[in-house]
Design a protein around this motif. Structure first.
Motif, mmCIF file in Angstrom:
data_model
loop_
_atom_site.group_PDB
_atom_site.id
_atom_site.type_symbol
_atom_site.label_atom_id
_atom_site.label_comp_id
_atom_site.label_asym_id
_atom_site.label_seq_id
_atom_site.Cartn_x
_atom_site.Cartn_y
_atom_site.Cartn_z
ATOM 1 N N VAL A 129 0.833 -1.211 0.000
ATOM 2 C CA VAL A 129 0.000 0.000 0.000
ATOM 3 C C VAL A 129 0.860 1.250 0.000
ATOM 4 N N ASP A 130 0.402 2.271 -0.714
ATOM 5 C CA ASP A 130 1.102 3.555 -0.711
ATOM 6 C C ASP A 130 0.799 4.285 0.596
ATOM 7 N N GLY A 131 1.845 4.710 1.273
ATOM 8 C CA GLY A 131 1.694 5.285 2.612
ATOM 9 C C GLY A 131 0.856 6.549 2.643
ATOM 10 N N LEU A 132 0.963 7.390 1.635
ATOM 11 C CA LEU A 132 0.225 8.661 1.668
ATOM 12 C C LEU A 132 -1.247 8.473 1.294
ATOM 13 N N THR A 133 -1.496 7.725 0.243
ATOM 14 C CA THR A 133 -2.858 7.719 -0.308
ATOM 15 C C THR A 133 -3.648 6.453 0.003
ATOM 16 N N ASN A 134 -2.982 5.442 0.567
ATOM 17 C CA ASN A 134 -3.676 4.207 0.961
ATOM 18 C C ASN A 134 -4.193 3.373 -0.212
ATOM 19 N N VAL A 135 -3.919 3.744 -1.440
ATOM 20 C CA VAL A 135 -4.228 2.832 -2.550
ATOM 21 C C VAL A 135 -2.991 1.952 -2.760
ATOM 22 N N SER A 136 -3.089 0.972 -3.642
ATOM 23 C CA SER A 136 -1.936 0.075 -3.861
ATOM 24 C C SER A 136 -0.733 0.873 -4.355
ATOM 25 N N ASN A 137 0.455 0.381 -3.997
ATOM 26 C CA ASN A 137 1.657 1.078 -4.465
ATOM 27 C C ASN A 137 2.070 0.540 -5.842
ATOM 28 N N ARG A 138 3.096 1.141 -6.389
ATOM 29 C CA ARG A 138 3.520 0.800 -7.754
ATOM 30 C C ARG A 138 3.971 -0.659 -7.833
ATOM 31 N N ARG A 139 4.672 -1.106 -6.767
ATOM 32 C CA ARG A 139 5.181 -2.480 -6.792
ATOM 33 C C ARG A 139 4.032 -3.480 -6.895
ATOM 34 N N TYR A 140 3.002 -3.250 -6.053
ATOM 35 C CA TYR A 140 1.874 -4.180 -6.074
ATOM 36 C C TYR A 140 1.121 -4.084 -7.407
ATOM 37 N N PHE A 141 1.003 -2.836 -7.917
ATOM 38 C CA PHE A 141 0.324 -2.665 -9.204
ATOM 39 C C PHE A 141 1.036 -3.498 -10.280
ATOM 40 N N ASP A 142 2.384 -3.392 -10.333
ATOM 41 C CA ASP A 142 3.138 -4.121 -11.370
ATOM 42 C C ASP A 142 2.881 -5.630 -11.285
ATOM 43 N N GLU A 143 2.907 -6.159 -10.035
ATOM 44 C CA GLU A 143 2.683 -7.613 -9.851
ATOM 45 C C GLU A 143 1.274 -7.999 -10.299
ATOM 46 N N HIS A 144 0.298 -7.231 -9.792
ATOM 47 C CA HIS A 144 -1.098 -7.554 -10.042
ATOM 48 C C HIS A 144 -1.440 -7.408 -11.534
ATOM 49 N N PHE A 145 -0.915 -6.343 -12.129
ATOM 50 C CA PHE A 145 -1.182 -6.091 -13.549
ATOM 51 C C PHE A 145 -0.624 -7.247 -14.385
ATOM 52 N N ALA A 146 0.589 -7.705 -14.050
ATOM 53 C CA ALA A 146 1.188 -8.816 -14.806
ATOM 54 C C ALA A 146 0.327 -10.080 -14.683
ATOM 55 N N GLN A 147 -0.173 -10.336 -13.475
ATOM 56 C CA GLN A 147 -1.016 -11.533 -13.266
ATOM 57 C C GLN A 147 -2.309 -11.420 -14.064
ATOM 58 N N GLU A 148 -2.960 -10.253 -13.964
ATOM 59 C CA GLU A 148 -4.246 -10.072 -14.647
ATOM 60 C C GLU A 148 -4.062 -10.094 -16.172
ATOM 61 N N TRP A 149 -2.919 -9.591 -16.611
ATOM 62 C CA TRP A 149 -2.608 -9.619 -18.051
ATOM 63 C C TRP A 149 -2.527 -11.070 -18.535
ATOM 64 N N SER A 150 -1.805 -11.905 -17.785
ATOM 65 C CA SER A 150 -1.669 -13.326 -18.161
ATOM 66 C C SER A 150 -3.036 -14.005 -18.160
ATOM 67 N N LEU A 151 -3.840 -13.684 -17.144
ATOM 68 C CA LEU A 151 -5.162 -14.291 -17.046
ATOM 69 C C LEU A 151 -6.038 -13.882 -18.236
ATOM 70 N N ALA A 152 -5.979 -12.578 -18.589
ATOM 71 C CA ALA A 152 -6.770 -12.090 -19.725
ATOM 72 C C ALA A 152 -6.309 -12.779 -21.015
ATOM 73 N N ALA A 153 -4.977 -13.018 -21.126
ATOM 74 C CA ALA A 153 -4.446 -13.702 -22.319
ATOM 75 C C ALA A 153 -5.003 -15.121 -22.385
ATOM 76 N N LEU A 154 -5.057 -15.789 -21.242
ATOM 77 C CA LEU A 154 -5.583 -17.163 -21.201
ATOM 78 C C LEU A 154 -7.061 -17.199 -21.544
#
Ligand SMILES: Nc1nc2c(ncn2[C@@H]2O[C@H](COP(=O)(O)OP(=O)(O)OP(=O)(O)O)[C@@H](O)[C@H]2O)c(=O)[nH]1
Length: 336
Positions: free
Chosen positions: A173-198
């Protein structure tokens, strides 16, 4: 003889002398004889209960390490009393030694079935009585010690799990805004991308940038800038929740909203909703913004991943649209 079973429910550790015996017998003389037998054992405390109807309450209050229970009490079957002790959570595992004038094996079997741990024919030898009382009391004490060690271990395991969960959250989580941070976004986006491809489904990305934010900071100060970013992030998160998407801080004053199984038309609707809701925050804009309220510009893109595309392509498309939105005057959503 049988030792008491272990229990899942927490057990109460009796206070006071290490061996505390409750004798439940309507004949006072039995109590006198027992005290005489145990006179040479000062660490054994004996309490006598003459009335069957007082027995359970006395036991709960005294917390004995062993109960000596007479079977032939007036007005009540001694075995019913044994069952009554067992129904009390505090007495469920207290050793019960039945005292009976009857040496009948059937009576012994009934006693053990009712929940007794031992059976003595009245009146046994002092040495045997003392040995049985000590054996059962010690087994019970050990059970209590083991139970309290187990409870402490469980509590510390739960505290550790909670700490690990908090650590995991902090790394995502991003400390200031409480939404996901960039690191988590990158991981999650990669997973969802693979899933969408499948699945062969569309995945949409919105890049959201706060307009004229440098001027906002310069005009209202950095702390006001932080608070504005928090409000904008809350808005993006609530829109992301409405489509089961992910809101993340992409960097600085730029956010990303990623939504799986979402078309470009749907992404456009999400983007319009973010723009409108940020306007509703009524955060005053700073010059040179032509708008009265702080606004965001959004670039939206969607695609079905295939062998020729990379997740970075979707980011690049959304980014290009974001720059178009800026060029076209900001406070708008642009798609390709
Ligand atoms: N208060 C605050 N400011 C931040 C934070 N992160 C980035 N910024 C500021 O955001 C500003 C971004 O400025 P620019 O990249 O020039 O963009 P802009 O002023 O928003 O202009 P446009 O994007 O063209 O509308 C910079 O002044 C950064 O210091 C933050 O966490 N808190």
């Amino acid at each position: 003889m049988s030792a008491p079973d272990s229990a899942a429910a927490p057990l109460l550790e009796p206070a006071g002398p290490s061996v505390r015996v409750l004798l439940v017998d309507d004949q006072a003389v039995v109590g006198v004889i027992l005290r005489t037998m145990l006179a040479a054992d000062p660490d054994i405390e004996v309490q006598t209960c003459l009335r069957a109807e007082d027995a359970v309450a006395t036991a709960v209050q005294m917390q004995p390490t062993a109960i000596l229970q007479d079977l032939g009490m007036p007005g009540i079957d001694g075995l019913d009393l044994v069952r009554a002790y067992r129904r009390q959570p505090e007495l469920q595992h207290v050793p019960i030694i039945v005292l009976s004038a009857n040496d009948d094996p059937l009576m012994k079997r009934a006693s053990f079935s009712a929940g007794a741990n031992d059976y003595l024919v009245k009146l046994p030898e002092p040495i045997e009585t003392t040995a049985r009382i000590r054996y059962h009391s010690r087994a019970y004490r050990l059970l209590l010690e083991r139970d309290s060690a187990y409870q402490a271990l469980r509590a510390s395991q739960q505290a550790l799990l909670a700490r690990n969960e908090e650590l995991r959250r902090l790394t995502q989580v991003d400390g200031l805004t409480n939404v996901s941070n960039r690191r988590y976004f990158d991981e999650h986006f990669a997973q969802e991308w693979s899933l969408a491809a499948l699945e062969g489904t569309e995945i949409a990305l919105l890049m959201i940038d706060v307009d004229h934010f440098k001027s906002f900071n310069d005009h209202f100060g950095h702390l006001a800038g932080d608070a504005a970013l928090q409000s904008v992030a809350r808005t993006i998160r609530s829109v992301a929740r409405s489509c089961e998407g992910l809101a993340a801080r992409f960097g600085g004053e730029e956010f990303a909203l990623m939504a799986s199984r979402t078309s470009l038309a749907q992404a456009m609707v999400l983007g319009e909703s973010v723009c409108a809701q940020v306007q509703q925050l009524r955060i005053p804009a700073a010059p040179p913004s032509p708008h009265p309220w702080l606004s965001v510009s959004i670039g939206a893109a969607a695609m079905v991943p295939d062998a020729a595309t990379l997740s970075a392509d979707l980011i690049a498309q959304a980014d290009a649209c974001l720059y178009s939105a800026k060029r076209q005057g900001r406070n708008r959503v642009v798609t390709r």
